[in-house]
Design an enzyme around this catalytic site. Structure first.
Site, PDB file in Angstrom:
ATOM      1  N   CYS A  17      21.085 105.972 -44.720  1.00 52.01           N
ATOM      2  CA  CYS A  17      21.388 105.118 -45.853  1.00 52.01           C
ATOM      3  C   CYS A  17      22.839 105.358 -46.253  1.00 52.01           C
ATOM      4  CB  CYS A  17      20.464 105.480 -47.013  1.00 52.01           C
ATOM      5  SG  CYS A  17      20.816 104.584 -48.519  1.00 52.01           S
ATOM      6  N   GLU A  60      35.473  86.216 -70.216  1.00 51.42           N
ATOM      7  CA  GLU A  60      34.595  86.570 -69.101  1.00 51.42           C
ATOM      8  C   GLU A  60      34.228  85.297 -68.324  1.00 51.42           C
ATOM      9  OE1 GLU A  60      32.807  89.115 -67.569  1.00 51.42           O
ATOM     10  OE2 GLU A  60      31.636  87.563 -66.560  1.00 51.42           O
ATOM     11  N   TYR A 100      37.714  90.458 -69.053  1.00 50.78           N
ATOM     12  CA  TYR A 100      36.574  90.763 -68.171  1.00 50.78           C
ATOM     13  C   TYR A 100      35.517  91.493 -69.000  1.00 50.78           C
ATOM     14  CZ  TYR A 100      40.425  89.951 -64.935  1.00 50.78           C
ATOM     15  OH  TYR A 100      41.515  89.417 -64.287  1.00 50.78           O
ATOM     16  N   CYS A 147      17.600 113.778 -50.266  1.00 51.54           N
ATOM     17  CA  CYS A 147      16.928 112.502 -49.987  1.00 51.54           C
ATOM     18  C   CYS A 147      16.538 112.403 -48.517  1.00 51.54           C
ATOM     19  CB  CYS A 147      17.858 111.357 -50.365  1.00 51.54           C
ATOM     20  SG  CYS A 147      17.207 109.751 -49.921  1.00 51.54           S
ATOM     21  N   CYS A 191      37.247 100.040 -61.322  1.00 47.34           N
ATOM     22  CA  CYS A 191      36.338 100.717 -60.388  1.00 47.34           C
ATOM     23  C   CYS A 191      36.996 100.817 -59.013  1.00 47.34           C
ATOM     24  CB  CYS A 191      35.006  99.983 -60.300  1.00 47.34           C
ATOM     25  SG  CYS A 191      35.187  98.254 -59.846  1.00 47.34           S
ATOM     26  N   GLN A 242      27.348  98.072 -67.202  1.00 50.93           N
ATOM     27  CA  GLN A 242      27.727  99.259 -66.419  1.00 50.93           C
ATOM     28  C   GLN A 242      26.465  99.927 -65.879  1.00 50.93           C
ATOM     29  OE1 GLN A 242      30.794 100.205 -65.690  1.00 50.93           O
ATOM     30  NE2 GLN A 242      31.988  98.923 -67.072  1.00 50.93           N
TER      31      GLN A 242
HETATM   32  C1  LIG Z   1      33.681  95.543 -64.001  1.00 51.99           C
HETATM   33  S1  LIG Z   1      32.895  94.259 -64.895  1.00 51.99           S
HETATM   34  C2  LIG Z   1      33.319  94.736 -66.542  1.00 51.99           C
HETATM   35  C3  LIG Z   1      32.424  94.243 -67.624  1.00 51.99           C
HETATM   36  C4  LIG Z   1      32.556  94.877 -68.999  1.00 51.99           C
HETATM   37  N1  LIG Z   1      33.911  95.226 -69.342  1.00 51.99           N
HETATM   38  C5  LIG Z   1      31.621  96.060 -69.153  1.00 51.99           C
HETATM   39  O1  LIG Z   1      32.082  97.185 -69.299  1.00 51.99           O
HETATM   40  O2  LIG Z   1      30.402  95.855 -69.116  1.00 51.99           O
HETATM   41  C6  LIG Z   1      33.925  92.926 -64.506  1.00 51.99           C
HETATM   42  C7  LIG Z   1      33.544  91.619 -65.182  1.00 51.99           C
HETATM   43  O3  LIG Z   1      34.529  90.648 -64.804  1.00 51.99           O
HETATM   44  C8  LIG Z   1      33.899  89.397 -64.624  1.00 51.99           C
HETATM   45  N2  LIG Z   1      34.795  88.603 -63.766  1.00 51.99           N
HETATM   46  C9  LIG Z   1      34.948  88.684 -62.436  1.00 51.99           C
HETATM   47  N3  LIG Z   1      35.886  87.823 -62.013  1.00 51.99           N
HETATM   48  C10 LIG Z   1      36.354  87.183 -63.106  1.00 51.99           C
HETATM   49  C11 LIG Z   1      37.337  86.180 -63.309  1.00 51.99           C
HETATM   50  N4  LIG Z   1      38.020  85.669 -62.298  1.00 51.99           N
HETATM   51  N5  LIG Z   1      37.552  85.756 -64.552  1.00 51.99           N
HETATM   52  C12 LIG Z   1      36.862  86.279 -65.600  1.00 51.99           C
HETATM   53  N6  LIG Z   1      35.923  87.241 -65.469  1.00 51.99           N
HETATM   54  C13 LIG Z   1      35.663  87.682 -64.245  1.00 51.99           C
HETATM   55  C14 LIG Z   1      32.561  89.755 -64.028  1.00 51.99           C
HETATM   56  O4  LIG Z   1      31.624  88.721 -64.221  1.00 51.99           O
HETATM   57  C15 LIG Z   1      32.203  91.046 -64.771  1.00 51.99           C
HETATM   58  O5  LIG Z   1      31.447  90.772 -65.921  1.00 51.99           O
END
Ligand SMILES: C[S@@+](CC[C@H](N)C(=O)[O-])C[C@H]1O[C@@H](n2cnc3c(N)ncnc32)[C@H](O)[C@@H]1O
Length: 469
Positions: free
Chosen positions: A81, A349, A328, A75, A425, A299
């Site tokens: 970056c 969520e 989540y 790149c 993550c 994701q």
């Molecule tokens: C890493 S993502 C995982 C989403 C899902 N498992 C996927 O694979 O697509 C984390 C998720 O947690 C939600 N989140 C963050 N803080 C939260 C909270 N305090 N209570 C509930 N959900 C939350 C975010 O909006 C997001 O959708």
């Protein structure tokens, strides 16, 4: 500004990749030096930019002898970056470094007992693998080291690209990015040119003024493509600009704009106005179809998301009779993915729009054993909630980088599911949360997955099983 250090160290041999993606070496006195953009085996001169009691941080000023393993970066923005810092590092070494990172966080720092950490599942695509990118406008872009700031006109100072390192107000103008497939680059360049040719002011991040603020490009399956353009104020220029984008890129299937007058860029609390097309784009996985709205998490590496979910499903080891909680849940993707092998799945969520998508998706996918709830996890997931909706046999958790609130961890421990599949993550917060559960749960499997090639980021899945007492 801190005092500029005047230390140059010569002929250091880079030893290995260490924490946060930086490479590590030692001075002749044995002091640790962290160096960015270096490959094990490189011989380098570095200028020290930070000096602490236990370590120093340096920047390469001369690559005296490149490592035999070093690859040429692909790149043109490499080195400035912050995006793909590991380009010179062969992919197999990247995966090894990520596995080491998981080990360090869980075992060395986290003091957890774990079984053998499996080799990281590598990504088939190591370029153009992201389905979502955010770009920021700046009235005062980052000036490159070989540029003379005095010689630049106001227009030449405008930028649209990525934040540089830790500086919130420094934006590197991007001409060509290898992270997202086309027409991502073409769309960004068109929007920048159009804004400049119509004299639309770019945002000033410090002063909070200027019209053009930030933008998102999201690529979905089956040709779906979402663009969200964020403005910092109402303006008669908005609709003509949106029309110009729609005309130039008929392949955009969801075109949104946002008028965001607050100080931060997040759009989760903003109204996303659909200018043209469908409200959602599409993610397709094993015959399941997920509609994804502008505020919904999905994701970012779709191919690896599938492998990640396969790991989660395997670790969950469902037989068809279980009550599963997917915490989540985002748009309910994992919940729906495992639902054919469970009696019932509860998804929770934070973002209400994502839960709305989750319900619509489940219905459209003909899934009837999933229920979704919106709210902050620590408020929704209570003992009463669990009493009402049924004790979990298995919990799958996939929190954001910060990990779980301690109240959530304690509620999970009290609910005592047989298995907890912890997708993360950020292995550091994962280690902290697992430690809280370690009196009652043992980690029986660990599988890292690479969602972000050429970066130090690593996704990790741990299986925790209830200890037999
Ligand atoms: C890493 S993502 C995982 C989403 C899902 N498992 C996927 O694979 O697509 C984390 C998720 O947690 C939600 N989140 C963050 N803080 C939260 C909270 N305090 N209570 C509930 N959900 C939350 C975010 O909006 C997001 O959708």
């Amino acid at each position: 500004m801190g005092k500029k250090l005047d230390i140059v160290l010569e002929d250091l041999v880079i030893e290995r990749i260490a924490a946060e993606g930086k490479a590590l070496t030692h001075t002749s006195e044995g002091m640790v030096v962290f160096v960015e953009f270096a490959v094990p085996g490189d011989v380098v001169d570095v200028r020290i930019i930070k000096k602490k009691k236990a370590y120093m941080e340096g920047r390469i000023i001369a690559l005296k002898k490149p490592s035999e393993q070093r690859l040429a970066p692909f790149c043109k923005h490499f080195g400035l970056c912050g995006g793909c810092k590991w380009q010179p590092l062969p992919y197999n070494l990247q995966l090894e470094a990520k596995r080491q990172q998981v080990y360090d966080q869980l075992v060395r720092i986290g003091h957890l007992e774990v079984p053998e950490i499996q080799p990281v599942l590598g990504s088939e695509k190591t370029e153009y693998y992201r389905n979502k990118l955010e770009f920021t406008f700046s009235e005062r872009r980052w000036i490159l080291p070989d540029e003379e700031p005095e010689g630049l006109t106001d227009v030449q100072r405008l930028g649209l690209g990525f934040h540089v390192g830790k500086f919130f107000d420094k934006v590197l103008d991007i001409e060509d990015c290898h992270l997202q497939r086309d027409p991502s680059n073409a769309i960004r360049l068109f929007i920048k040119d159009w804004a400049i040719s119509h004299s639309l002011p770019f945002y000033n991040l410090r002063g909070n003024y200027g019209l053009m603020r930030n933008m998102f490009v999201r690529t979905g399956d089956e040709g779906t493509l979402m663009v969200i353009l964020c403005f910092a104020e109402e303006s008669p220029a908005i609709l003509p600009m949106m029309e110009a984008i729609a005309q130039r890129f008929p392949e955009i299937t969801s075109l949104y704009y946002v008028v965001n007058t607050k100080r931060n860029d997040t759009i989760s609390d903003q109204e996303c106005i659909l200018f043209k097309g469908e409200p959602t784009i599409l993610g397709v996985m094993e015959g399941l179809r997920f509609r994804i709205g502008p505020k919904s998490f999905y994701q970012t590496n779709s191919g690896q998301a599938y492998r990640l979910y396969c790991v989660a499903r395997e670790f969950a080891a469902l037989t068809g009779s279980e009550t599963v909680y997917d915490l989540y849940t985002g748009t309910g993707t994992i919940a729906q993915f495992v639902s054919p092998r469970a009696a019932k799945v509860i998804g929770i969520e934070y973002v209400p729009e994502a839960i709305e998508d989750a319900r619509l998706n489940a219905e459209a996918n003909g899934i009837t054993n999933c229920e979704f709830f919106a709210g902050d996890m620590k408020d929704v997931l209570t003992d009463d909630f669990i009493a009402e909706h049924g004790a979990p046999d298995v919990m799958i958790v996939d929190p954001p980088r910060a990990g779980m609130h301690p109240d959530v961890v304690y509620t999970i421990i009290a609910a005592s599911p047989r298995r907890i599949v912890y997708v993360s993550c950020n292995p550091a917060s994962q280690a902290r949360d697992c430690y809280l559960m370690s009196a009652k749960y043992e980690i029986t499997r660990v599988q890292p997955v690479d969602m972000f090639p050429h970066t130090q980021h690593v996704e990790n899945v741990c299986l925790l099983e209830l200890k037999e007492n």
